[in-house]
Scaffold this motif. Sequence first.
Motif, short mmCIF file in Angstrom:
data_model
loop_
_atom_site.label_atom_id
_atom_site.label_comp_id
_atom_site.label_asym_id
_atom_site.label_seq_id
_atom_site.Cartn_x
_atom_site.Cartn_y
_atom_site.Cartn_z
N VAL A 188 0.46 -1.56 0.23
CA VAL A 188 -0.08 0.33 -0.03
C VAL A 188 1.20 1.79 0.12
O VAL A 188 2.27 1.35 0.62
CB VAL A 188 -1.40 -0.17 1.39
N PHE A 189 0.24 2.45 -0.92
CA PHE A 189 1.48 3.78 -0.61
C PHE A 189 0.14 4.16 -0.05
O PHE A 189 -1.04 4.19 -0.70
CB PHE A 189 1.55 3.74 -1.99
N TYR A 190 0.82 5.56 0.62
CA TYR A 190 -0.04 6.36 1.38
C TYR A 190 1.57 7.78 1.20
O TYR A 190 2.32 7.06 2.24
CB TYR A 190 -0.12 6.09 2.32
N GLY A 191 1.13 8.55 1.48
CA GLY A 191 1.53 9.62 1.65
C GLY A 191 2.80 9.70 1.34
O GLY A 191 4.15 10.57 2.03
N GLY A 192 3.49 9.24 0.12
CA GLY A 192 4.40 9.27 -0.28
C GLY A 192 5.62 8.01 0.04
O GLY A 192 6.42 8.17 -0.27
N ASP A 193 4.89 6.87 0.57
CA ASP A 193 5.97 5.66 1.20
C ASP A 193 4.50 4.72 1.33
O ASP A 193 3.49 4.54 1.04
CB ASP A 193 5.84 6.07 2.71
N PHE A 194 5.62 3.50 1.10
CA PHE A 194 4.75 1.95 1.61
C PHE A 194 4.51 2.33 3.16
O PHE A 194 5.56 1.84 3.80
CB PHE A 194 5.67 1.55 0.70
N VAL A 195 2.95 1.46 3.23
CA VAL A 195 2.50 1.31 4.01
C VAL A 195 2.36 0.43 4.60
O VAL A 195 1.64 -0.58 3.36
CB VAL A 195 1.74 2.84 5.04
N ARG A 196 1.86 -0.14 5.94
CA ARG A 196 1.20 -1.92 6.34
C ARG A 196 -0.33 -1.06 6.56
O ARG A 196 -0.44 -0.39 7.12
CB ARG A 196 1.79 -2.39 7.57
N VAL A 197 -1.24 -2.79 6.36
CA VAL A 197 -2.25 -1.99 6.44
C VAL A 197 -2.59 -2.95 7.65
O VAL A 197 -2.16 -3.56 8.28
CB VAL A 197 -3.48 -2.89 5.37
N ALA A 198 -3.21 -1.89 8.53
CA ALA A 198 -3.98 -2.87 9.61
C ALA A 198 -4.62 -3.51 9.50
O ALA A 198 -6.22 -3.36 9.35
CB ALA A 198 -4.67 -0.93 11.03
N ALA A 199 -4.80 -4.71 10.86
CA ALA A 199 -6.24 -4.87 10.38
C ALA A 199 -7.37 -5.22 11.26
O ALA A 199 -7.58 -4.36 12.08
CB ALA A 199 -5.48 -6.83 11.32
#
Length: 170
Positions: free
Chosen positions: A159-170
């Motif tokens: 997932v890409f968010y705010g210019g970086d890759f992030v993890r999805v919270a369950a």
Amino acid sequence: MGAGMETMKPPPGVADPRSLRRVCGRFATGVAVIGACAPQGRAVGLTVNSFASLSLEPPLIVWSLARHSPNAALFTPGAPFGVNILRAGQGELARRFATPQADKFAGVPHWRCPHGVPYLDEALARLSCRVERADPAGDHLLIVGAVEDLAASDGEPLVFYGGDFVRVAA
């Protein structure tokens, strides 16, 4: 213009590309690598986060490509291409395919379909497509693909968010 019509001006900051990019960066997206086959069989891959499902009947997807891309000519009606949806932990792979290189697939486990389109071995999901249409829209081409085959595995998406890759919270 007709009587009483005024020229509509965008609010301050809307026409500024950096502001638009910052605001649109607040929308989390998945990340995919589009694969295609260039003349002489060269494998082409590029990272996109503009990928989306467009229609279920018929099965269509859409994504965008900068009009000035050296690969834009590969995406003409009827041309085959593939969508590799990346999984969590493949951020470096996404960066690799977003950066100009002579052979982005060198050392990357992948396979090719009979049309020469490359697919990443470790992708979370893949779609085999043909270009239905490629329409200019601003500084990009909107590419609509007709889905011809697909596959998916279990796992978390990149997932890409705010210019970086992030993890999805369950």
